[in-house]
Write a protein that holds these residues in place. Sequence first.
Motif, mmCIF file in Angstrom:
data_model
loop_
_atom_site.group_PDB
_atom_site.id
_atom_site.type_symbol
_atom_site.label_atom_id
_atom_site.label_comp_id
_atom_site.label_asym_id
_atom_site.label_seq_id
_atom_site.Cartn_x
_atom_site.Cartn_y
_atom_site.Cartn_z
ATOM 1 N N ALA A 24 28.544 50.974 68.265
ATOM 2 C CA ALA A 24 28.146 50.153 69.413
ATOM 3 C C ALA A 24 26.666 50.296 69.712
ATOM 4 C CB ALA A 24 28.965 50.538 70.635
ATOM 5 N N VAL B 110 24.752 47.884 67.129
ATOM 6 C CA VAL B 110 24.950 46.432 67.208
ATOM 7 C C VAL B 110 23.777 45.719 67.884
ATOM 8 C CG1 VAL B 110 26.406 44.631 68.236
ATOM 9 C CG2 VAL B 110 27.439 46.518 67.001
ATOM 10 N N PRO B 111 23.241 46.188 69.009
ATOM 11 C CA PRO B 111 22.114 45.469 69.609
ATOM 12 C C PRO B 111 20.882 45.405 68.703
ATOM 13 C CG PRO B 111 23.059 46.958 71.195
ATOM 14 C CD PRO B 111 23.707 47.267 69.886
ATOM 15 N N SER C 65 21.614 42.891 65.900
ATOM 16 C CA SER C 65 21.658 41.516 66.405
ATOM 17 C C SER C 65 20.260 40.995 66.715
ATOM 18 C CB SER C 65 22.543 41.423 67.641
ATOM 19 O OG SER C 65 21.926 42.011 68.749
ATOM 20 N N ILE D 194 26.090 38.489 71.420
ATOM 21 C CA ILE D 194 26.991 39.532 70.910
ATOM 22 C C ILE D 194 26.339 40.905 71.047
ATOM 23 C CG2 ILE D 194 28.039 40.440 68.794
ATOM 24 C CD1 ILE D 194 28.562 37.501 68.012
ATOM 25 N N GLY D 195 25.061 40.979 70.719
ATOM 26 C CA GLY D 195 24.354 42.252 70.847
ATOM 27 C C GLY D 195 24.245 42.727 72.278
ATOM 28 N N ALA E 53 26.495 41.919 74.727
ATOM 29 C CA ALA E 53 27.819 42.153 75.299
ATOM 30 C C ALA E 53 28.534 43.367 74.709
ATOM 31 C CB ALA E 53 28.690 40.913 75.098
ATOM 32 N N THR E 54 28.266 43.708 73.469
ATOM 33 C CA THR E 54 29.024 44.766 72.798
ATOM 34 C C THR E 54 28.943 46.120 73.512
ATOM 35 O OG1 THR E 54 28.812 43.653 70.688
ATOM 36 C CG2 THR E 54 29.348 45.982 70.629
ATOM 37 N N PRO E 55 27.771 46.621 73.869
ATOM 38 C CA PRO E 55 27.751 47.927 74.552
ATOM 39 C C PRO E 55 28.497 47.911 75.893
ATOM 40 C CG PRO E 55 25.587 47.402 73.733
ATOM 41 C CD PRO E 55 26.413 46.179 73.555
ATOM 42 N N ILE F 89 31.090 46.048 76.677
ATOM 43 C CA ILE F 89 32.523 46.026 76.383
ATOM 44 C C ILE F 89 32.994 47.412 75.946
ATOM 45 C CG2 ILE F 89 34.250 45.101 74.790
ATOM 46 C CD1 ILE F 89 32.621 42.483 74.831
ATOM 47 N N ILE F 90 32.211 48.074 75.112
ATOM 48 C CA ILE F 90 32.592 49.418 74.644
ATOM 49 C C ILE F 90 32.627 50.402 75.810
ATOM 50 C CG2 ILE F 90 31.874 51.346 73.194
ATOM 51 C CD1 ILE F 90 33.065 48.977 71.674
#
Length: 82
Positions: A17, A20-21, A24, A69-70, A72-74, A76-77
């Motif tokens: 996680a 990912v940023p 992205s 996506i980059g 939102a991912t952290p 969400i995790i």
Amino acid sequence: MAKKPESAAEHMIRFLALGVPTVSRIMAVALVVAAIGIAFFGVGNYPSDDDRAIVALMLAVFALVALGIGFATPAIIRRLLP
């Protein structure tokens, strides 16, 4: 009271996680550079200017999706893992 140690799966998910940023953002920059090259400098062999504009627009939209996506991912995790 001692904290329970983090499991290997949780540790791996947190590690991924964090990456990912960064990935992205790199992907978004590459997509924007490609869109600018196609739209303004005529990179590629497209039959018409309309096709060139559509491809550049699609690349720009994909760049925005990659940034979303980059971003939102952290969040969400953080919400899913304790």
